[in-house]
Structures are given as structure tokens and as C-alpha cells.
Design an enzyme around this catalytic site. Structure first.
Site, PDB file in Angstrom:
ATOM      1  N   MET A 207       0.851  -1.204   0.000  1.00 51.02           N
ATOM      2  CA  MET A 207       0.000   0.000   0.000  1.00 51.02           C
ATOM      3  C   MET A 207       0.877   1.242   0.000  1.00 51.02           C
ATOM      4  O   MET A 207       1.873   1.284   0.720  1.00 51.02           O
ATOM      5  CB  MET A 207      -0.888   0.000   1.252  1.00 51.02           C
TER       6      MET A 207
ATOM      7  N   ASP B  76      -0.114   5.684  -1.056  1.00 44.80           N
ATOM      8  CA  ASP B  76      -0.988   6.819  -0.703  1.00 44.80           C
ATOM      9  C   ASP B  76      -2.447   6.491  -0.364  1.00 44.80           C
ATOM     10  O   ASP B  76      -3.088   5.720  -1.080  1.00 44.80           O
ATOM     11  CB  ASP B  76      -1.096   7.775  -1.895  1.00 44.80           C
TER      12      ASP B  76
ATOM     13  N   GLU C 257       3.742  16.121  -5.288  1.00 48.70           N
ATOM     14  CA  GLU C 257       2.718  15.089  -5.464  1.00 48.70           C
ATOM     15  C   GLU C 257       1.570  15.334  -4.484  1.00 48.70           C
ATOM     16  O   GLU C 257       1.708  16.073  -3.515  1.00 48.70           O
ATOM     17  CB  GLU C 257       3.311  13.698  -5.170  1.00 48.70           C
TER      18      GLU C 257
HETATM   19  C1  FRU Z   1       2.964   9.438  -4.295  1.00 51.34           C
HETATM   20  C2  FRU Z   1       2.779   8.861  -5.682  1.00 51.34           C
HETATM   21  C3  FRU Z   1       1.721   9.637  -6.441  1.00 51.34           C
HETATM   22  C4  FRU Z   1       1.225   8.645  -7.429  1.00 51.34           C
HETATM   23  C5  FRU Z   1       1.267   7.377  -6.633  1.00 51.34           C
HETATM   24  C6  FRU Z   1       1.553   6.150  -7.441  1.00 51.34           C
HETATM   25  O1  FRU Z   1       3.442   8.547  -3.360  1.00 51.34           O
HETATM   26  O2  FRU Z   1       3.994   8.851  -6.349  1.00 51.34           O
HETATM   27  O3  FRU Z   1       2.191  10.828  -7.004  1.00 51.34           O
HETATM   28  O4  FRU Z   1      -0.060   8.937  -7.883  1.00 51.34           O
HETATM   29  O5  FRU Z   1       2.266   7.533  -5.656  1.00 51.34           O
HETATM   30  O6  FRU Z   1       1.408   5.001  -6.686  1.00 51.34           O
END
Ligand code: FRU
Length: 611
Positions: free
Chosen positions: A150, A152, A322
Site C-alpha cells: 500500500m 498513498d 505530489e
Molecule cells: C505518491 C505517488 C503519487 C502517485 C502514486 C503512485 O506517493 O507517487 O504521485 O499517484 O504515488 O502510486
């Protein structure tokens, strides 16, 4: 054909390259050194894929009735099987399913390929056993996935008493891959129920981070109260896609006009909300490599107009930007309201790797303007001063005007290497965010543990109302029930001391050291001797937080779970979230005061009521 020893040999070779195993309903055909077909013959619910966590990914094209159904990646075992992951066949019953497997490790011959452990371990099953919870380090009172990797938290919203939490999930392994929105629900932000995966990869790519809203008036055309999710479709490029749900977020359908937004550069993690002033939807999008956030507005959640950008030259510019979030909050003790723009960055965090920065300012539905400090600069502010607090975003539509946040409790520097196997990573405890003004008039965030967490409190195992602490170390036992998970509350006055030391330790002599310096107004967390630390050179670390309190008084609320310690300092102003992997539970707390006495006003230790 006449049989002679030459063509008998050929026939035998052909036969042995089919590892037909009618008993387990799986037929394996070796096609070359790196290519194998696994034909699934039985009518089972799952094919269990044997995984070796340290191996390279194999590419698995799932062919259904001769058509490519999807491509997934899994670390199929080579020398040993660490665990299994289930591939769901329940909707493919009666169909002809072939896994066309391309292994990435170099092999010289088919004979070598046949030695891989995975071929004999692949099996069919009607159920997948999730009873192995890997309990040593799996947190007891934090959200974790049932199995698999897991990262985000995604798309959270609250509706009809249910907190919905989606998250970046790899259903086929314990390292990042095959991004899917996993889904959990809770009535109290503590007990989480696992739901079927909500959004899975499709023709436009895997499903990266995003957000959801309740579309009360059906502005997107999917009915009143539809749940609309925006996420990033990731393949060669990143685009934004929409999915809708008519059953309160349990099942989603992709919009057939996807992608709804494309740009010429990398942009991801759309986060949207209804703007009550402009009567429009707004969306913030991370222009990852440009180190800026893009601001959009829309009437129908499908057509978005770029209004402005913010970020170039501000805050920390070291890593990619992000997972943004934007919301308005009142400032405690005033009539002011301010907007909070959250920007997660990786790397570039104050202690290396991932971290959550934020800006305070104004937003008129079009443009975000950041507040300046008294010295005329726009400061970089951090939401948490630990190493394991990332991708933090908030729930849409939380009740009672609350703004509740949750973050991924790990760090991209070592998240894939932490000493767990069948699952990796937990989320932080949920926190309610508010704002306060410091002595210089600067506005900062306060993140307090969400009030629901009070119900975790078990037995009061220690209570001290008044005590003087000197350099003679005072020792207190930590609760042992539920393998040591506990909550510690401490209020001290260290005005007359140079430093207060708290040591949380176990029988092995492993320890976490927390130091409070009332002169410098800092709080320090040292996990360099906290337990298993050698899986990454980036893990042993000392993190430090400002206390935002000049008086020498400090209050700490500390939550200890099986592999994390979260410190909420001065009522949520000075927080540190850090992972720890002690070989056995911490059992002891000591407190000492250097060069002057410290007064304890309150020390209370509670066990925690979760298994
Ligand atoms: C942040 C990230 C996001 C992306 C996701 C991919 O941790 O890099 O920017 O959407 O993880 O799993």
C-alpha cells in the site's frame, strides 16, 4: 509417423515440456527460456500465484478466450515461495484462461526455466486464506491493507456515517506495482473493514492517486449523489480519468470519455472539492516535475479549465510535487479564515525522502496567494517532523465542519524494504487539522489525533500527578497487554532544566530516545537504536521538531503501536511520526532532567484496547 529413436526423443521432449497436472487443474507449457504458458482448467475462484519478494517481476498477460484481458506484474518465485497472492477467476468461470508469463531473469535454456519454484507452487483455490496477519509488526490500531503493498491514501469521503478510505494497492505483491484503488470503510476511523478493490487498471493504464466527491446535484450526469472519483491513469504518460459510483463508493465504473484531462507534461493526483463561494468545482493537480500546483475549475467535473499555477520558487523544490490538497479553515482565536495548500514532496523532506509541506494563504476560486512571514518570505512549513508521514490528504464532506487528514506512514526511501512480507505499510492515525497564529503572527497547522481515538484507551496503568525529576532517572513500566501497544500522556514544566530525556526501551536494550530542549524549543526523536534498522541506510535517523512554545512547558501525547511511534507535541503543533521495528515490545519509559529539575504535572499511561 514411424517411431525411431530420434522422433521418440522429440516426442518425449515435447511431453516433458508440458507439466500437465490434472490434479491441481493447472497445465504448464514451457515455450522458451523466458516464456511459459499456464493454462487454467478448473472452475475455481482463484489462481494462487507463488511470490518470492526479492525476485524480479514477471510480466503476466492474462488471455481469456484468446483475447488479452489484462497484464499484471508479479514476482513469481524462483528459488522459494515466500507467500501467495490470489488472482480472481470468479468472473472468468467457464472461460479458457491462459497466463502468458514472461519472466525477466536471464536463463540459458528451457531446462533452467523449469527449475523455477513457481511452476510447482501455482495452484487453484476457492478461497484465499488471509488469517496470516504477520502480527509481529502489523499495527493493531492503524489502517493496513489485508495483504499486498500500500502507498498513498486516495479518494476519501464521508457519507451517511461511513468513512471511505481508498488507497494505492498492489494486489499481487508487497512492493509497488499494478496500482489499484483498494477500499476500506469505517464507522469510527479506527476499525476498518476491507472492501473489494474499487478501481482497477484499464486500457488507459494503472490507477494512480486521486480524490472523490459527492455530486449532490448530479452535475457530472451520473445522477444525484453519485460519487465521482478523479484519478491519474498512468502508462507511458499520465492523464486524468473519471470514475463514478451509484452505490456510495462500493463499485465504480469508468467514464467512457476518459481521459478527461491531458497535458504535455507529467501531472498527477487530482484533488477536487466544491467551492461554495464561486459555485464551481475546483481541482488541484500536481505538476510533479515543474514543482508547482495547477488550479482548475469546472461545472461538470469532466471539463476542467486551467485558472492558475502556484509553486515555482516557493517551499521545498528538491523533489517531485505530489498529492496536493486545498481547503479553508478558521484560525483559532480569531475571525480569520485561511486556505491550506498541502503539497507532498519526495525526496526533499527535512530528514530525507518523503514529507508533507504546506502553504497558508488565500484562494478566490482561481488563484492561490501564499501569505508571507513577517520577514517578507514565504516559509516552508511541514505538517509532521517525522520520517514516516507522506501523501497526506483529507476527507471530503467530513461531518461537523471537521477536516480530517490521514497520511501514508512510510517513506519512499525504504518502504519496500521494511521487515514485513505479506503486506507493506500502514496509514498514520487520523488527525483533525486546525490553524493557529504564533507569537510572530505567522499561521501554522495544528494536527490533533482525531477525537475518535479516545475510545482506544484501555486500562490506566500509571498515573503521576505531581513529581520532580532530576538527573536521577525515573523509570515507569509500560503496559504489557496486547503486546505493549499504549498511549502515554505527559505534561511537564522544564523551565529550569537544560534538557529532558525520555527513553522508551525493551528487554533487548533497544530504545527510542526523545529529547526536549526547553532553551532551543525543540523536540528530538532518535530511532538509531530502536530495533531492526539495517534494512536501509536511510532508516536509522534522528528527527527534530520545533515546539512552538517558548515557556519551557511541554505536553506530549504518544501512541505506540507494534511498528510505529506517533508523538503529538503541544496539542498537535509539534508532531513526529516514525516507524520502529523493535525485536520485542517496548516495556519501559524513563524520564530524566539535565542541569535542573523538571516538574511533571501529569503522566498517564493507558493500555490500548485493540488486538
Ligand atoms: C505518491 C505517488 C503519487 C502517485 C502514486 C503512485 O506517493 O507517487 O504521485 O499517484 O504515488 O502510486
Amino acid at each position: 509417423m514411424k517411431l525411431n529413436h530420434k522422433n521418440i526423443a522429440c516426442l518425449l521432449l515435447a511431453l516433458t515440456s508440458i507439466l500437465a497436472n490434472a490434479d491441481n487443474g493447472v497445465e504448464t507449457k514451457f515455450l522458451g527460456a523466458n516464456n511459459t504458458h499456464v493454462k487454467v482448467m478448473a472452475e475455481a475462484n482463484y489462481i494462487l500465484l507463488p511470490i518470492q519478494d526479492s525476485n524480479d517481476d514477471s510480466k503476466i498477460n492474462v488471455i481469456v478466450d484468446g483475447e488479452l484481458h489484462e497484464t499484471i506484474y508479479a514476482k513469481l518465485s524462483k528459488s522459494k515461495t515466500d507467500f501467495y497472492v490470489p488472482y480472481d477467476l470468479s468472473k472468468l468461470k467457464g472461460k479458457n484462461v491462459i497466463l502468458d508469463i514472461v519472466t525477466s531473469q536471464s536463463r540459458s535454456s528451457v531446462r533452467e526455466a523449469k527449475d523455477d519454484a513457481c511452476w510447482k507452487d501455482i495452484k487453484l483455490a476457492n478461497s484465499f486464506d488471509t488469517s496470516n496477519r504477520e502480527t509481529k509488526y502489523r499495527p493493531a490500531f492503524h489502517h493496513t491493507p489485508l495483504y499486498g503493498w500500500m502507498n498513498d491514501p486516495n479518494g476519501m469521503f464521508y457519507k451517511d456515517g461511513v468513512w471511505h478510505l481508498y488507497y494505492q494497492l498492489n494486489p499481487y505483491g508487497s512492493k509497488w506495482q499494478n496500482m489499484t484503488w483498494g477500499h476500506s470503510t469505517s464507522n469510527d476511523l479506527i476499525h476498518w473493514e476491507h472492501q473489494p478493490n474499487a478501481i482497477t487498471q484499464n486500457g488507459l493504464g494503472t490507477v494512480f492517486s486521486g480524490s472523490s466527491v459527492i455530486d449532490r446535484h448530479g452535475s457530472a450526469g451520473f445522477g444525484n449523489d453519485a460519487i465521482i472519483a478523479l484519478y491519474t491513469s498512468a502508462s507511458t504518460s499520465q492523464m486524468q480519468s473519471l470514475a463514478f459510483s451509484s452505490d456510495n463508493g462500493y463499485t465504480f465504473h469508468n467514464f467512457n470519455g476518459n481521459p478527461i484531462l491531458t497535458l504535455e507534461t507529467e501531472a498527477r493526483d487530482p484533488n477536487m472539492f466544491w467551492n461554495d463561494v464561486t459555485k464551481e468545482w475546483n481541482m488541484v493537480l500536481a505538476h510533479a516535475l515543474e514543482h508547482e500546483i495547477l488550479f482548475f475549475s469546472s461545472n461538470d467535473l469532466k471539463n476542467w479549465t486551467l485558472r492558475s499555477r502556484f509553486g515555482k520558487g516557493f517551499g521545498c523544490q528538491d523533489g517531485v510535487w505530489e498529492c496536493p490538497d486545498l481547503f479553508e479553515l478558521p484560525v483559532e482565536g480569531s475571525n480569520l479564515k485561511k486556505w491550506v495548500l498541502i503539497v507532498n514532496i519526495n525526496p526533499g523532506g527535512p530528514f530525507g525522502g518523503s514529507a508533507t509541506q504546506y502553504f497558508i494563504g488565500n484562494f478566490d476560486g482561481y488563484t492561490f496567494t501564499a501569505d508571507k512571514s513577517a520577514d517578507g518570505t514565504i516559509p516552508t512549513k511541514w505538517l509532521d517532523f517525522g520520517k514516516d508521514h507522506y501523501a497526506t490528504v483529507s476527507w471530503n464532506n467530513a461531518p461537523d465542519g471537521r477536516r480530517v487528514l490521514i497520511g501514508w506512514m512510510s517513506n519512499w526511501q525504504y518502504a519496500a524494504d521494511v521487515p514485513t512480507l505479506q503486506y507493506r505499510s500502514a496509514n498514520t492515525l487520523p488527525r483533525d487539522i486546525s490553524l493557529f497564529k504564533d507569537d510572530n503572527g505567522d499561521i501554522f497547522a495544528i494536527c490533533k489525533p482525531s477525537p475518535e481515538l479516545i475510545s482506544l484507551r484501555g486500562r490506566l496503568t500509571k498515573k503521576v500527578n505531581h513529581a520532580n525529576i532530576s538527573n536521577a532517572v525515573k523509570s515507569f513500566s509500560l503496559p504489557t497487554e496486547n503486546r505493549g501497544i499504549c498511549e502515554i500522556n505527559l505534561d511537564i514544566d522544564a523551565t529550569k532544566s537544560q534538557q529532558v530525556n525520555l527513553v522508551i526501551s525493551n528487554k533487548e536494550g533497544e530504545k527510542v530516545v526523545i529529547e526536549y530542549n526547553p532553551q532551543k524549543h525543540t523536540l528530538l526523536f532518535d530511532r538509531t537504536r530502536s530495533g531492526i534498522i539495517d534494512f536501509s541506510t536511510n532508516f536509522p535517523a534522528i528527527t527534530m521538531a520545533p515546539t512552538f512554545e517558548k515557556s519551557g512547558k511541554l505536553s506530549l501525547q504518544i501512541f505506540i503501536d507494534h511498528s510505529s511511534i506517533e508523538i503529538f507535541g503541544n496539542n498537535g503543533k509539534s508532531n513526529m511520526t516514525n516507524l520502529v521495528f523493535p525485536k520485542s515490545p517496548y516495556t519501559n519509559l524513563t524520564i530524566s532532567s539535565e542541569n535542573g529539575k523538571t516538574l511533571i504535572h501529569n503522566l498517564s499511561i493507558h493500555s490500548i484496547n485493540m488486538q
